[in-house]
Design an enzyme around this catalytic site. Sequence first.
Site, PDB file in Angstrom:
ATOM      1  N   ASN A   9       0.867  -1.179   0.000  1.00 28.64           N
ATOM      2  CA  ASN A   9       0.000   0.000   0.000  1.00 28.64           C
ATOM      3  C   ASN A   9       0.903   1.229   0.000  1.00 28.64           C
ATOM      4  O   ASN A   9       1.486   1.564   1.030  1.00 28.64           O
ATOM      5  CB  ASN A   9      -0.906  -0.035   1.246  1.00 28.64           C
ATOM      6  CG  ASN A   9      -1.718   1.236   1.394  1.00 28.64           C
ATOM      7  OD1 ASN A   9      -1.760   2.077   0.494  1.00 28.64           O
ATOM      8  ND2 ASN A   9      -2.379   1.386   2.540  1.00 28.64           N
ATOM      9  N   TRP A  10       0.993   1.870  -1.147  1.00 30.34           N
ATOM     10  CA  TRP A  10       1.927   3.010  -1.271  1.00 30.34           C
ATOM     11  C   TRP A  10       1.391   4.275  -0.633  1.00 30.34           C
ATOM     12  O   TRP A  10       2.082   5.278  -0.573  1.00 30.34           O
ATOM     13  CB  TRP A  10       2.230   3.273  -2.755  1.00 30.34           C
ATOM     14  CG  TRP A  10       2.972   2.181  -3.448  1.00 30.34           C
ATOM     15  CD1 TRP A  10       3.295   0.937  -2.959  1.00 30.34           C
ATOM     16  CD2 TRP A  10       3.516   2.224  -4.780  1.00 30.34           C
ATOM     17  NE1 TRP A  10       3.995   0.217  -3.896  1.00 30.34           N
ATOM     18  CE2 TRP A  10       4.135   0.980  -5.028  1.00 30.34           C
ATOM     19  CE3 TRP A  10       3.523   3.189  -5.784  1.00 30.34           C
ATOM     20  CZ2 TRP A  10       4.764   0.687  -6.250  1.00 30.34           C
ATOM     21  CZ3 TRP A  10       4.147   2.899  -7.002  1.00 30.34           C
ATOM     22  CH2 TRP A  10       4.765   1.660  -7.217  1.00 30.34           C
ATOM     23  N   LYS A  11       0.135   4.271  -0.220  1.00 33.47           N
ATOM     24  CA  LYS A  11      -0.505   5.459   0.372  1.00 33.47           C
ATOM     25  C   LYS A  11      -0.290   6.669  -0.552  1.00 33.47           C
ATOM     26  O   LYS A  11      -0.271   6.500  -1.767  1.00 33.47           O
ATOM     27  CB  LYS A  11       0.021   5.677   1.786  1.00 33.47           C
ATOM     28  CG  LYS A  11      -0.148   4.401   2.642  1.00 33.47           C
ATOM     29  CD  LYS A  11       0.047   4.607   4.092  1.00 33.47           C
ATOM     30  CE  LYS A  11      -0.147   3.270   4.820  1.00 33.47           C
ATOM     31  NZ  LYS A  11      -0.016   3.375   6.255  1.00 33.47           N
ATOM     32  N   HIS A  95      -9.505   1.336   5.042  1.00 32.11           N
ATOM     33  CA  HIS A  95      -8.224   1.485   5.749  1.00 32.11           C
ATOM     34  C   HIS A  95      -8.421   2.440   6.932  1.00 32.11           C
ATOM     35  O   HIS A  95      -9.207   3.385   6.844  1.00 32.11           O
ATOM     36  CB  HIS A  95      -7.173   2.036   4.782  1.00 32.11           C
ATOM     37  CG  HIS A  95      -5.794   1.977   5.343  1.00 32.11           C
ATOM     38  ND1 HIS A  95      -5.323   2.905   6.239  1.00 32.11           N
ATOM     39  CD2 HIS A  95      -4.793   1.079   5.160  1.00 32.11           C
ATOM     40  CE1 HIS A  95      -4.082   2.582   6.584  1.00 32.11           C
ATOM     41  NE2 HIS A  95      -3.739   1.476   5.936  1.00 32.11           N
ATOM     42  N   GLU A  97      -6.736   4.800   7.987  1.00 36.09           N
ATOM     43  CA  GLU A  97      -6.498   6.217   7.678  1.00 36.09           C
ATOM     44  C   GLU A  97      -7.731   6.845   7.039  1.00 36.09           C
ATOM     45  O   GLU A  97      -8.019   8.020   7.245  1.00 36.09           O
ATOM     46  CB  GLU A  97      -5.256   6.349   6.780  1.00 36.09           C
ATOM     47  CG  GLU A  97      -3.982   6.131   7.593  1.00 36.09           C
ATOM     48  CD  GLU A  97      -2.844   5.492   6.825  1.00 36.09           C
ATOM     49  OE1 GLU A  97      -2.857   5.485   5.590  1.00 36.09           O
ATOM     50  OE2 GLU A  97      -1.911   4.988   7.502  1.00 36.09           O
ATOM     51  N   GLU A 167      -5.321  -4.729  10.687  1.00 36.73           N
ATOM     52  CA  GLU A 167      -4.291  -3.715  10.882  1.00 36.73           C
ATOM     53  C   GLU A 167      -4.555  -2.957  12.179  1.00 36.73           C
ATOM     54  O   GLU A 167      -5.351  -2.004  12.188  1.00 36.73           O
ATOM     55  CB  GLU A 167      -4.297  -2.715   9.721  1.00 36.73           C
ATOM     56  CG  GLU A 167      -3.994  -3.316   8.370  1.00 36.73           C
ATOM     57  CD  GLU A 167      -3.402  -2.281   7.410  1.00 36.73           C
ATOM     58  OE1 GLU A 167      -2.308  -2.526   6.922  1.00 36.73           O
ATOM     59  OE2 GLU A 167      -4.022  -1.234   7.193  1.00 36.73           O
ATOM     60  N   GLY A 173       2.678   2.401  10.879  1.00 34.28           N
ATOM     61  CA  GLY A 173       3.658   3.481  10.740  1.00 34.28           C
ATOM     62  C   GLY A 173       4.384   3.823  12.028  1.00 34.28           C
ATOM     63  O   GLY A 173       5.025   4.871  12.122  1.00 34.28           O
ATOM     64  N   SER A 213       3.604  -2.048  10.413  1.00 31.14           N
ATOM     65  CA  SER A 213       5.052  -2.120  10.615  1.00 31.14           C
ATOM     66  C   SER A 213       5.655  -3.472  10.242  1.00 31.14           C
ATOM     67  O   SER A 213       6.528  -3.987  10.943  1.00 31.14           O
ATOM     68  CB  SER A 213       5.401  -1.739  12.067  1.00 31.14           C
ATOM     69  OG  SER A 213       4.974  -0.420  12.341  1.00 31.14           O
ATOM     70  N   GLY A 234       2.866  -1.042   4.364  1.00 35.55           N
ATOM     71  CA  GLY A 234       2.877   0.390   4.071  1.00 35.55           C
ATOM     72  C   GLY A 234       4.295   0.861   3.789  1.00 35.55           C
ATOM     73  O   GLY A 234       4.840   0.636   2.707  1.00 35.55           O
ATOM     74  N   GLY A 235       4.926   1.457   4.783  1.00 40.33           N
ATOM     75  CA  GLY A 235       6.249   2.070   4.638  1.00 40.33           C
ATOM     76  C   GLY A 235       7.267   1.198   3.906  1.00 40.33           C
ATOM     77  O   GLY A 235       7.975   1.679   3.013  1.00 40.33           O
TER      78      GLY A 235
HETATM   79  P1  13P Z   1       3.078   0.479   7.794  1.00 41.14           P
HETATM   80  O1  13P Z   1       3.582  -0.808   7.167  1.00 41.14           O
HETATM   81  O2  13P Z   1       3.826   1.690   7.332  1.00 41.14           O
HETATM   82  O3  13P Z   1       2.997   0.367   9.279  1.00 41.14           O
HETATM   83  O4  13P Z   1       1.584   0.684   7.254  1.00 41.14           O
HETATM   84  C1  13P Z   1       0.699  -0.349   7.331  1.00 41.14           C
HETATM   85  C2  13P Z   1      -0.495  -0.007   6.542  1.00 41.14           C
HETATM   86  O5  13P Z   1      -1.242   0.883   6.890  1.00 41.14           O
HETATM   87  C3  13P Z   1      -0.742  -0.757   5.305  1.00 41.14           C
HETATM   88  O6  13P Z   1      -2.008  -0.518   4.816  1.00 41.14           O
END
Ligand code: 13P
Length: 253
Positions: A9-11, A95, A97, A167, A173, A213, A234-235
Amino acid sequence: MRVPLIVGNWKMYKIMNEAVELVNEIKRELLDFRKAEIVVCPPVTNLSSVYELLMETNIGLGAQNLYWEKEGAFTGEVSALMIKDCGCEYVIIGHSERRKYFSESDENVNKKIKASLEVGLVPIMCVGETLEEREATKTIEVIKQQLVGGLKGFSLQDLGNLVIAYEPVWAIGTGKTATPTQAQEIHKVIREWILENFSSELSSNMRILYGGSVTPENIRELMRQEDIDGALVGGASLKSASFVGIVKNSVDE
Ligand code: 13P
């Protein structure tokens, strides 16, 4: 047998040339990799160009969101069909977010899942508790509430391809991963909930991903858990070395 699934997930990261560069690097490393299914979810602005690079490869494409209406005067929104038309097979829905910053409710999640199924997209439905909820020992209650609201009204047939991602919000993050035991506990709750509310076949076939993470270092132990079938990253999906490391470490050599 559930095929492991690793989703990046590149956000809201990567302009066009960065997206192309990243996807080319991932392709270089993973083009022959067949032990896990791999999906990347770039921002909507990059979907078409990334699709051109991934067409007819083993790496799939997903979007990060959609709007449930088919079309209309909804300035700034993108429909399920538009996402699909860009070459997506998957779409992330609900998600944390989106729930937090864009006030997305379980009812919205439900409508978005419905819209994605109608055009043949596979929804990756996200659930997860906040730190406050965990500390108040409300985790299971919150997860079940999200499942009830998000999956309301669907039949067994509707959900054959559904993917669920657990999640925990406090792990996103933050560098603070849920321990494999903590994650497994909730994955098992989710699988049992599917069994009780749908069927044992759906429950045993459904892929449940962990997100929060995830790194090349911690993926192995997470994947050893019975009910963890992959990761939503994510990251670490923003750099080819870490994403490729996660994909490779997610399966036995
Ligand atoms: P991180 O891997 O950066 O913690 O993010 C997880 C995430 O929200 C994937 O959708």
